[in-house]
Design a protein around this motif. Sequence first.
Motif, PDB file in Angstrom:
ATOM      1  N   SER A   1       0.827  -1.201   0.000  1.00 56.35           N
ATOM      2  CA  SER A   1       0.000   0.000   0.000  1.00 56.35           C
ATOM      3  C   SER A   1       0.865   1.256   0.000  1.00 56.35           C
ATOM      4  CB  SER A   1      -0.913  -0.015   1.230  1.00 56.35           C
ATOM      5  OG  SER A   1      -1.664   1.170   1.315  1.00 56.35           O
ATOM      6  N   ALA A   2       1.892   1.264   0.829  1.00 57.33           N
ATOM      7  CA  ALA A   2       2.776   2.427   0.916  1.00 57.33           C
ATOM      8  C   ALA A   2       3.491   2.682  -0.405  1.00 57.33           C
ATOM      9  CB  ALA A   2       3.796   2.216   2.033  1.00 57.33           C
ATOM     10  N   LEU A   3       3.968   1.623  -1.046  1.00 61.87           N
ATOM     11  CA  LEU A   3       4.681   1.771  -2.317  1.00 61.87           C
ATOM     12  C   LEU A   3       3.761   2.316  -3.394  1.00 61.87           C
ATOM     13  CD1 LEU A   3       7.229   1.300  -4.008  1.00 61.87           C
ATOM     14  CD2 LEU A   3       6.429  -1.029  -4.437  1.00 61.87           C
ATOM     15  N   ALA A   4       2.556   1.759  -3.498  1.00 62.51           N
ATOM     16  CA  ALA A   4       1.613   2.207  -4.519  1.00 62.51           C
ATOM     17  C   ALA A   4       1.182   3.649  -4.283  1.00 62.51           C
ATOM     18  CB  ALA A   4       0.396   1.282  -4.547  1.00 62.51           C
ATOM     19  N   TYR A   5       0.916   3.996  -3.013  1.00 58.85           N
ATOM     20  CA  TYR A   5       0.560   5.379  -2.690  1.00 58.85           C
ATOM     21  C   TYR A   5       1.693   6.330  -3.056  1.00 58.85           C
ATOM     22  CZ  TYR A   5      -3.834   4.896  -0.050  1.00 58.85           C
ATOM     23  OH  TYR A   5      -5.138   4.698   0.330  1.00 58.85           O
ATOM     24  N   GLY A   6       2.929   5.945  -2.746  1.00 55.42           N
ATOM     25  CA  GLY A   6       4.061   6.823  -3.001  1.00 55.42           C
ATOM     26  C   GLY A   6       4.260   7.123  -4.475  1.00 55.42           C
TER      27      GLY A   6
ATOM     28  N   SER B   1       1.532  14.906   5.286  1.00 56.98           N
ATOM     29  CA  SER B   1       0.271  14.209   5.048  1.00 56.98           C
ATOM     30  C   SER B   1       0.317  12.799   5.610  1.00 56.98           C
ATOM     31  CB  SER B   1      -0.050  14.182   3.549  1.00 56.98           C
ATOM     32  OG  SER B   1       0.817  13.311   2.845  1.00 56.98           O
ATOM     33  N   ALA B   2       1.474  12.152   5.499  1.00 63.43           N
ATOM     34  CA  ALA B   2       1.599  10.762   5.940  1.00 63.43           C
ATOM     35  C   ALA B   2       1.492  10.632   7.450  1.00 63.43           C
ATOM     36  CB  ALA B   2       2.931  10.186   5.472  1.00 63.43           C
ATOM     37  N   ILE B   3       2.172  11.510   8.175  1.00 64.85           N
ATOM     38  CA  ILE B   3       2.135  11.408   9.633  1.00 64.85           C
ATOM     39  C   ILE B   3       0.753  11.792  10.146  1.00 64.85           C
ATOM     40  CG2 ILE B   3       3.104  12.281  11.768  1.00 64.85           C
ATOM     41  CD1 ILE B   3       5.772  12.532  10.361  1.00 64.85           C
ATOM     42  N   GLY B   4       0.141  12.786   9.521  1.00 64.01           N
ATOM     43  CA  GLY B   4      -1.224  13.124   9.889  1.00 64.01           C
ATOM     44  C   GLY B   4      -2.170  11.965   9.630  1.00 64.01           C
ATOM     45  N   ALA B   5      -1.938  11.271   8.520  1.00 66.80           N
ATOM     46  CA  ALA B   5      -2.784  10.119   8.178  1.00 66.80           C
ATOM     47  C   ALA B   5      -2.630   9.000   9.190  1.00 66.80           C
ATOM     48  CB  ALA B   5      -2.434   9.614   6.781  1.00 66.80           C
ATOM     49  N   ALA B   6      -1.450   8.870   9.773  1.00 70.30           N
ATOM     50  CA  ALA B   6      -1.209   7.787  10.735  1.00 70.30           C
ATOM     51  C   ALA B   6      -1.769   8.105  12.117  1.00 70.30           C
ATOM     52  CB  ALA B   6       0.289   7.509  10.840  1.00 70.30           C
ATOM     53  N   LEU B   7      -1.699   9.371  12.529  1.00 69.24           N
ATOM     54  CA  LEU B   7      -2.061   9.715  13.906  1.00 69.24           C
ATOM     55  C   LEU B   7      -3.532   9.457  14.217  1.00 69.24           C
ATOM     56  CD1 LEU B   7      -0.017  12.990  14.510  1.00 69.24           C
ATOM     57  CD2 LEU B   7       0.439  10.686  15.377  1.00 69.24           C
ATOM     58  N   LEU B   8      -4.422   9.806  13.297  1.00 65.57           N
ATOM     59  CA  LEU B   8      -5.853   9.640  13.566  1.00 65.57           C
ATOM     60  C   LEU B   8      -6.235   8.168  13.736  1.00 65.57           C
ATOM     61  CD1 LEU B   8      -8.599  10.905  13.939  1.00 65.57           C
ATOM     62  CD2 LEU B   8      -8.900  10.920  11.453  1.00 65.57           C
ATOM     63  N   PRO B   9      -5.875   7.280  12.802  1.00 66.28           N
ATOM     64  CA  PRO B   9      -6.227   5.875  13.025  1.00 66.28           C
ATOM     65  C   PRO B   9      -5.526   5.255  14.222  1.00 66.28           C
ATOM     66  CG  PRO B   9      -4.884   6.112  11.048  1.00 66.28           C
ATOM     67  CD  PRO B   9      -5.301   7.485  11.454  1.00 66.28           C
TER      68      PRO B   9
ATOM     69  N   SER C   1      -3.955   0.388  14.356  1.00 70.53           N
ATOM     70  CA  SER C   1      -2.918   1.290  14.860  1.00 70.53           C
ATOM     71  C   SER C   1      -1.534   0.934  14.352  1.00 70.53           C
ATOM     72  CB  SER C   1      -2.919   1.279  16.397  1.00 70.53           C
ATOM     73  OG  SER C   1      -2.788  -0.033  16.899  1.00 70.53           O
ATOM     74  N   VAL C   2      -1.369  -0.265  13.812  1.00 72.57           N
ATOM     75  CA  VAL C   2      -0.080  -0.692  13.274  1.00 72.57           C
ATOM     76  C   VAL C   2      -0.040  -0.538  11.755  1.00 72.57           C
ATOM     77  CG1 VAL C   2       1.478  -2.651  12.958  1.00 72.57           C
ATOM     78  CG2 VAL C   2       0.386  -2.256  15.180  1.00 72.57           C
ATOM     79  N   VAL C   3      -1.034  -1.100  11.060  1.00 75.35           N
ATOM     80  CA  VAL C   3      -0.994  -1.089   9.591  1.00 75.35           C
ATOM     81  C   VAL C   3      -1.135   0.323   9.034  1.00 75.35           C
ATOM     82  CG1 VAL C   3      -1.861  -3.447   9.441  1.00 75.35           C
ATOM     83  CG2 VAL C   3      -3.479  -1.549   9.368  1.00 75.35           C
ATOM     84  N   SER C   4      -1.834   1.215   9.754  1.00 74.96           N
ATOM     85  CA  SER C   4      -1.977   2.582   9.258  1.00 74.96           C
ATOM     86  C   SER C   4      -0.641   3.312   9.261  1.00 74.96           C
ATOM     87  CB  SER C   4      -2.999   3.351  10.107  1.00 74.96           C
ATOM     88  OG  SER C   4      -2.597   3.418  11.458  1.00 74.96           O
ATOM     89  N   VAL C   5       0.188   3.046  10.273  1.00 76.20           N
ATOM     90  CA  VAL C   5       1.501   3.695  10.332  1.00 76.20           C
ATOM     91  C   VAL C   5       2.420   3.147   9.253  1.00 76.20           C
ATOM     92  CG1 VAL C   5       3.534   4.081  11.759  1.00 76.20           C
ATOM     93  CG2 VAL C   5       1.275   4.218  12.778  1.00 76.20           C
ATOM     94  N   ILE C   6       2.380   1.846   9.033  1.00 75.75           N
ATOM     95  CA  ILE C   6       3.228   1.249   8.002  1.00 75.75           C
ATOM     96  C   ILE C   6       2.810   1.727   6.614  1.00 75.75           C
ATOM     97  CG2 ILE C   6       3.997  -0.912   6.948  1.00 75.75           C
ATOM     98  CD1 ILE C   6       3.637  -2.213   9.666  1.00 75.75           C
TER      99      ILE C   6
ATOM    100  N   SER D   1       1.657   4.467   5.979  1.00 75.35           N
ATOM    101  CA  SER D   1       2.064   5.865   5.895  1.00 75.35           C
ATOM    102  C   SER D   1       3.540   6.039   5.552  1.00 75.35           C
ATOM    103  CB  SER D   1       1.749   6.573   7.223  1.00 75.35           C
ATOM    104  OG  SER D   1       0.361   6.601   7.452  1.00 75.35           O
ATOM    105  N   LEU D   2       4.203   4.959   5.220  1.00 74.27           N
ATOM    106  CA  LEU D   2       5.572   5.036   4.697  1.00 74.27           C
ATOM    107  C   LEU D   2       5.614   5.614   3.283  1.00 74.27           C
ATOM    108  CD1 LEU D   2       7.280   1.665   5.731  1.00 74.27           C
ATOM    109  CD2 LEU D   2       8.266   3.934   6.040  1.00 74.27           C
ATOM    110  N   TYR D   3       4.467   5.854   2.676  1.00 70.93           N
ATOM    111  CA  TYR D   3       4.455   6.248   1.265  1.00 70.93           C
ATOM    112  C   TYR D   3       5.320   7.454   0.914  1.00 70.93           C
ATOM    113  CZ  TYR D   3       0.777   9.689   2.510  1.00 70.93           C
ATOM    114  OH  TYR D   3       0.060  10.709   3.075  1.00 70.93           O
ATOM    115  N   PRO D   4       5.546   8.432   1.823  1.00 66.89           N
ATOM    116  CA  PRO D   4       6.406   9.548   1.430  1.00 66.89           C
ATOM    117  C   PRO D   4       7.845   9.129   1.122  1.00 66.89           C
ATOM    118  CG  PRO D   4       5.131  10.128   3.344  1.00 66.89           C
ATOM    119  CD  PRO D   4       4.989   8.660   3.155  1.00 66.89           C
ATOM    120  N   ALA D   5       8.286   7.999   1.659  1.00 60.74           N
ATOM    121  CA  ALA D   5       9.657   7.558   1.377  1.00 60.74           C
ATOM    122  C   ALA D   5       9.847   7.400  -0.128  1.00 60.74           C
ATOM    123  CB  ALA D   5       9.945   6.244   2.102  1.00 60.74           C
TER     124      ALA D   5
END
Length: 275
Positions: A9-14, A93-101, A229-234, A236-240
């Motif tokens: 998911s992170a790779l495709a989003y990025g 955007s990525a860190i904001g996306a992770a914090l809420l979930p 709470s785990v998969v949402s943070v992972i 959110s790696l998409y900015p890399a």
Amino acid sequence: MAIALSLVSALAYGIADFLGGIFAKRATPWQIAVVGQSSSAVCALTAVALFPGDPTAADLGHGAIAGLGGGFGVVFLYRGLSTARMSVVAPISAIGAALLPVGVGLASGERPAAIAVLGIAFAFPAIALISRVPDADTAHRGGVVDGALAGLGFGVLFVFLGQVSDGSGFSALAISQVTSVLAVIATATVLRAAWVPRDAVAWRAVVMGPLGATAQGAFLFASQQGLLSVVSVISSLYPATTVLLAAVLLRERILRWQGVGLLLAALAVTFVALA
């Protein structure tokens, strides 16, 4: 498997976000968002035809709300990427996306390991450092705001996709993609922005459809197998991916304090993934 799907998911989003930022510099971000999200909707509807599943009314409702958040998020992300440096907008955007979930997951009773909690704590100073821009850099300052708004929208997307039950197939995902297009149009209308894709460049965003559908589909199935709470943070790696492509292909320079912020963000995601 949940970790692997989150990374997909992170790779495709990025990749999709990098392309969206490039296209949005040549056409309006509203047009890019409409074409890209419409293309994703077609891909998701095709998947439903092949794998219908057995969704409940609640699943479809969660998908619809997720799409509203996703559409709101993506248009502000593209607007930010079109006016400011990708290495600023995407991480915020990525860190904001992770914090809420993460917050929703913890409030609903999820209890990640101590190392995951430590990783989540690293996200807060990361936001402050990544979002810091020179006083004279008004374009980048606007990108910070857009990145924060995008993160809020993506957080809503992750939270409600994470509520979709197992066995629902791709129906909730398709509903999400369709409502995301409506959210883009509604937001553009409120802001009096032109969203009808009349520019030929805007239609290039059709290639982003499979990427967007893959990113959301991978996250959907990851959230069904692991903690939100785990998969949402992972995921959110998409900015890399976005920042790396921007640095290599666009020669964007990462400021020193932003580099520290990116390092803290990487540590945050790493600790969560090791939990």
